[in-house]
Design an enzyme around this catalytic site. Structure first.
Site, mmCIF file in Angstrom:
data_model
loop_
_atom_site.group_PDB
_atom_site.id
_atom_site.type_symbol
_atom_site.label_atom_id
_atom_site.label_comp_id
_atom_site.label_asym_id
_atom_site.label_seq_id
_atom_site.Cartn_x
_atom_site.Cartn_y
_atom_site.Cartn_z
ATOM 1 C CB VAL A 297 11.621 25.202 -4.801
ATOM 2 C CG1 VAL A 297 10.677 26.064 -3.947
ATOM 3 C CG2 VAL A 297 13.076 25.620 -4.557
ATOM 4 C CB CYS A 303 7.101 20.354 0.528
ATOM 5 S SG CYS A 303 7.332 21.929 -0.218
HETATM 6 N N1 LIG Z 1 12.929 22.037 -0.915
HETATM 7 C C1 LIG Z 1 11.915 22.729 -0.507
HETATM 8 O O1 LIG Z 1 10.968 23.002 -1.247
HETATM 9 C C2 LIG Z 1 11.887 23.253 0.876
HETATM 10 C C3 LIG Z 1 12.665 22.683 1.849
HETATM 11 N N2 LIG Z 1 12.554 23.092 3.154
HETATM 12 C C4 LIG Z 1 13.419 22.463 4.153
HETATM 13 O O2 LIG Z 1 13.064 22.859 5.447
HETATM 14 C C5 LIG Z 1 14.220 23.023 6.274
HETATM 15 C C6 LIG Z 1 14.190 24.368 6.956
HETATM 16 O O3 LIG Z 1 14.550 25.370 6.041
HETATM 17 P P1 LIG Z 1 14.259 26.929 6.245
HETATM 18 O O4 LIG Z 1 12.818 27.172 6.434
HETATM 19 O O5 LIG Z 1 14.944 27.591 5.132
HETATM 20 O O6 LIG Z 1 14.906 27.279 7.658
HETATM 21 P P2 LIG Z 1 16.327 27.838 8.118
HETATM 22 O O7 LIG Z 1 16.401 27.585 9.553
HETATM 23 O O8 LIG Z 1 17.395 27.273 7.255
HETATM 24 O O9 LIG Z 1 16.271 29.415 7.907
HETATM 25 C C7 LIG Z 1 16.059 30.072 6.701
HETATM 26 C C8 LIG Z 1 16.682 31.478 6.717
HETATM 27 O O10 LIG Z 1 16.456 32.091 5.474
HETATM 28 C C9 LIG Z 1 15.649 33.273 5.635
HETATM 29 N N3 LIG Z 1 14.698 33.326 4.534
HETATM 30 C C10 LIG Z 1 14.548 34.322 3.653
HETATM 31 N N4 LIG Z 1 13.598 34.047 2.752
HETATM 32 C C11 LIG Z 1 13.110 32.829 3.077
HETATM 33 C C12 LIG Z 1 12.102 32.001 2.548
HETATM 34 N N5 LIG Z 1 11.379 32.367 1.497
HETATM 35 N N6 LIG Z 1 11.846 30.814 3.137
HETATM 36 C C13 LIG Z 1 12.536 30.436 4.221
HETATM 37 N N7 LIG Z 1 13.517 31.181 4.780
HETATM 38 C C14 LIG Z 1 13.797 32.364 4.200
HETATM 39 C C15 LIG Z 1 14.995 33.101 6.995
HETATM 40 O O11 LIG Z 1 14.724 34.342 7.598
HETATM 41 P P3 LIG Z 1 13.245 34.669 8.181
HETATM 42 O O12 LIG Z 1 12.785 33.446 8.956
HETATM 43 O O13 LIG Z 1 13.447 35.847 9.059
HETATM 44 O O14 LIG Z 1 12.400 34.934 7.006
HETATM 45 C C16 LIG Z 1 16.078 32.370 7.772
HETATM 46 O O15 LIG Z 1 17.067 33.250 8.212
HETATM 47 C C17 LIG Z 1 15.406 22.756 5.373
HETATM 48 O O16 LIG Z 1 15.811 21.426 5.562
HETATM 49 C C18 LIG Z 1 14.840 22.934 3.978
HETATM 50 O O17 LIG Z 1 15.493 22.151 3.023
HETATM 51 C C19 LIG Z 1 11.716 24.087 3.500
HETATM 52 C C20 LIG Z 1 10.885 24.679 2.583
HETATM 53 C C21 LIG Z 1 10.958 24.354 1.169
HETATM 54 N N1 LIG Z 2 8.658 22.915 1.592
HETATM 55 C C1 LIG Z 2 9.110 21.967 2.404
HETATM 56 N N2 LIG Z 2 9.974 21.050 1.919
HETATM 57 C C2 LIG Z 2 10.426 20.148 2.757
HETATM 58 C C3 LIG Z 2 10.032 20.092 4.092
HETATM 59 N N3 LIG Z 2 10.674 19.069 4.673
HETATM 60 C C4 LIG Z 2 11.449 18.530 3.721
HETATM 61 N N4 LIG Z 2 11.313 19.167 2.575
HETATM 62 C C5 LIG Z 2 11.938 18.903 1.294
HETATM 63 O O1 LIG Z 2 11.472 17.657 0.783
HETATM 64 C C6 LIG Z 2 12.578 16.856 0.414
HETATM 65 C C7 LIG Z 2 12.234 15.382 0.443
HETATM 66 O O2 LIG Z 2 11.186 15.116 -0.435
HETATM 67 P P1 LIG Z 2 10.273 13.791 -0.343
HETATM 68 O O3 LIG Z 2 9.197 13.984 -1.368
HETATM 69 O O4 LIG Z 2 11.157 12.652 -0.693
HETATM 70 O O5 LIG Z 2 9.761 13.719 1.030
HETATM 71 C C8 LIG Z 2 13.655 17.291 1.406
HETATM 72 O O6 LIG Z 2 14.938 16.948 1.016
HETATM 73 C C9 LIG Z 2 13.439 18.792 1.434
HETATM 74 O O7 LIG Z 2 14.022 19.438 0.351
HETATM 75 C C10 LIG Z 2 9.096 21.052 4.549
HETATM 76 O O8 LIG Z 2 8.669 21.054 5.720
HETATM 77 N N5 LIG Z 2 8.668 21.966 3.672
HETATM 78 K K LIG Z 3 4.399 18.978 -2.314
#
Ligand SMILES: NC(=O)C1=CN([C@@H]2O[C@H](COP(=O)(O)OP(=O)(O)OC[C@H]3O[C@@H](n4cnc5c(N)ncnc54)[C@H](OP(=O)(O)O)[C@@H]3O)[C@@H](O)[C@H]2O)C=CC1
Ligand SMILES: Nc1nc2c(ncn2[C@@H]2O[C@H](COP(=O)(O)O)[C@@H](O)[C@H]2O)c(=O)[nH]1
Ligand SMILES: [K+]
EC number: 1.7.1.7
Length: 480
Positions: A297, A303
């Site tokens: 995360v 990110c």
């Molecule tokens: N590895 C990382 O650090 C991160 C990765 N990502 C990547 O971005 C992409 C989109 O993911 P995502 O934003 O989850 O979108 P999604 O379209 O998967 O939706 C997320 C769902 O989870 C709910 N939710 C509750 N709490 C949270 C929260 N804290 N953050 C986000 N959603 C929450 C949202 O509701 P509601 O919108 O109503 O709150 C929504 O229903 C994925 O590929 C993910 O892996 C995104 C952020 C961090």
């Molecule tokens: N918080 C967010 N995380 C994101 C987003 N898009 C992708 N990702 C995460 O990053 C990894 C890849 O990491 P990298 O350093 O090799 O680029 C990916 O798998 C997701 O978990 C974003 O918009 N916000």
């Molecule tokens: K970062």
């Protein structure tokens, strides 16, 4: 893995904070290290390409699977398109690269627009029977009118390889003829693919990631909203080899329910779920039915989660704790995000990851889906963006009402544009893979490990200062 001098680090660590010390080794050769993953995904090198729209498409999937890694097609791609990508990847040759096919009456402009789509940077001109009649590269296309037909500029002095030729023999044939590449043809003389000298060499060093029927493997992702079971079912029917259930906050009830639903389908492929960074998260997702838990995360290059929310965890410690927990259940973790050097992959594997996910680093390659662009100094780059960026959210919600779109646009946790420059020394994803895998093979022998499991067991890891890290960097010009 154990910490050097058995210290217990007082705070959480990321890749840059740690180093490995060598141990007595009986592994005589780096080439003798087995890098296949024990996690059921069938990777023969521990690399997975992240489900990001700017990075993971069909060309990436083909190229990476041929070298033994796995690409996850993002959840934002319509399922019909994913199904088509899966069948395309599965119809690719295990040794030959997919060629750029041109007709003699096509123009120089046509060829110029297609050549940057492949690292081998060549097009094959074929007749109506798909028999090669010429080849073109940049050199043939520069300094001529863009509307010139290809049969006027192509090189007709062809060396043709037999598609079934042993790669080592193909390497020797190309080397002997002083050729960088050659088209390969089937028994009827029809174009089957293209092979470079480097490609032939790689075919002898890597083992493709293949399914039970000997076809290249590919994975796909689903989110946690909407009809998760229905989408997962369609992906399984399309033939995906690994299913990834992915959301930013993986330790939430909707994710646990999504994993249960997917497990209920009795998928005959590994189910990956994430992202989480704690042992509790691992437990809950494994109990819901995950085979592999995705850890990370905030470390991702696109990110902004940590800056927006303060939430996340330094990646080395997150992987270490989560891998130890998963092991108790006989399950695995993938380390997702934050990889910028081969050493980071090695550190993630030492912490116990069964595969390491890379996104942004691979955006800056010929194989990522974006168009090749050039900055003011002529440096080539591709655009990348985060999956939680305003740009991705806009795409993902295009079918929703204006109000819902406006509301969702507020929760932006990624950057919408970033320039990922192509490394002039390593412009193709296979060049980057060569460098990562050379590093990881070497790390394993330094630790005395002949496999990934042995590596995670034997690695001895120390904690370093920023000066310690800086000392390890090479010097490209003098100190003063
Ligand atoms: N590895 C990382 O650090 C991160 C990765 N990502 C990547 O971005 C992409 C989109 O993911 P995502 O934003 O989850 O979108 P999604 O379209 O998967 O939706 C997320 C769902 O989870 C709910 N939710 C509750 N709490 C949270 C929260 N804290 N953050 C986000 N959603 C929450 C949202 O509701 P509601 O919108 O109503 O709150 C929504 O229903 C994925 O590929 C993910 O892996 C995104 C952020 C961090
Ligand atoms: N918080 C967010 N995380 C994101 C987003 N898009 C992708 N990702 C995460 O990053 C990894 C890849 O990491 P990298 O350093 O090799 O680029 C990916 O798998 C997701 O978990 C974003 O918009 N916000
Ligand atoms: K970062």
């Amino acid at each position: 893995m154990r910490f050097l001098n058995d210290i217990q680090p007082p705070y959480d660590l990321t890749y840059d904070d740690v180093f490995m010390v060598p141990s007595r080794s009986a592994v005589g050769s780096r080439q003798g290290v087995d890098l296949s993953s024990p996690d059921g995904t069938g990777t023969t090198i521990p690399l997975v390409v992240a489900n990001m729209t700017a990075i993971a498409g069909r060309r990436m999937a083909e190229t990476v699977a041929r070298r033994g890694g796995l690409v996850v097609i993002p959840q934002d791609i319509p399922i019909e398109v994913v199904a088509e990508v899966v069948s395309w990847v599965k119809s690719r040759h295990l040794v030959l690269d997919t060629p750029i096919v041109l007709a003699p009456h096509q123009t120089v402009a046509d060829a110029l627009s297609l050549l940057p789509k492949r690292a081998h940077n060549a097009g094959v001109v074929v007749d109506e029977e798909r028999r090669p009649v010429g080849v073109v590269t940049d050199a043939d296309l520069t300094g001529v009118d863009r509307f010139t037909q290809l049969d006027e500029v192509m090189s007709k002095d062809l060396l043709l390889l037999d598609a079934g030729m042993d790669p080592r023999e193909a390497f020797n044939t190309l080397d002997g003829a002083n050729r960088r590449y050659a088209p390969a043809v089937d028994a009827e003389g029809r174009l089957a693919g293209i092979l470079t000298r480097k490609g032939a060499l790689r075919a002898t060093l890597y083992t493709p990631a293949t399914d039970a029927q000997g076809r290249l493997r590919v994975a796909a992702a689903v989110g946690i909203n909407g009809d998760v079971a229905g989408k997962a079912k369609q992906l399984l029917e399309a033939g995906v080899d690994t299913l990834v259930i992915d959301t930013a906050h993986g330790h939430q009830e909707s994710m646990i329910n999504a994993v249960r639903l997917v497990r209920g389908l009795d998928p005959q492929v590994p189910v990956v779920a994430g992202n989480i960074v704690s042992a509790e998260g691992v437990r809950d997702l494994i109990e819901a039915g995950a085979d592999i838990v995705k850890v990370g995360v905030g470390p991702g290059a696109m990110c902004t989660t940590r800056m927006m929310t303060g939430v996340g965890r330094p990646q080395f410690s997150a992987v270490l704790e989560c891998a130890a927990e998963a092991k108790k259940y006989g399950k695995h973790v993938w380390a997702d995000g934050g990889v910028r050097h081969p050493r980071d992959v090695a550190m993630a594997l030492a912490a116990g990851a069964s595969n390491v996910m890379i996104g942004s680093w691979f955006a800056g390659t010929y194989e990522s889906p974006g168009d090749l662009q050039h900055d003011a100094n002529g440096r080539p780059y591709k655009e990348s963006f985060g999956m939680a960026s305003a740009r991705a959210v806009r795409n993902r919600t295009s079918e929703e009402s204006a109000y819902d779109r406006a509301r969702k646009a507020l929760f932006e946790e990624g950057i919408s544009t970033s320039r990922m420059f192509l490394d002039p020394e390593r412009p193709g994803v296979e060049d980057l893979i060569d460098s990562v895998i050379a590093g990881v093979r070497s790390s394993c022998t330094y630790a005395g490990a002949a496999s990934l499991e042995e590596f995670a067991e034997k690695a001895v890891v120390g904690v370093q200062s920023a000066a310690g890290y800086a000392e390890g960097k090479p010097l490209h010009a003098s100190w003063n």
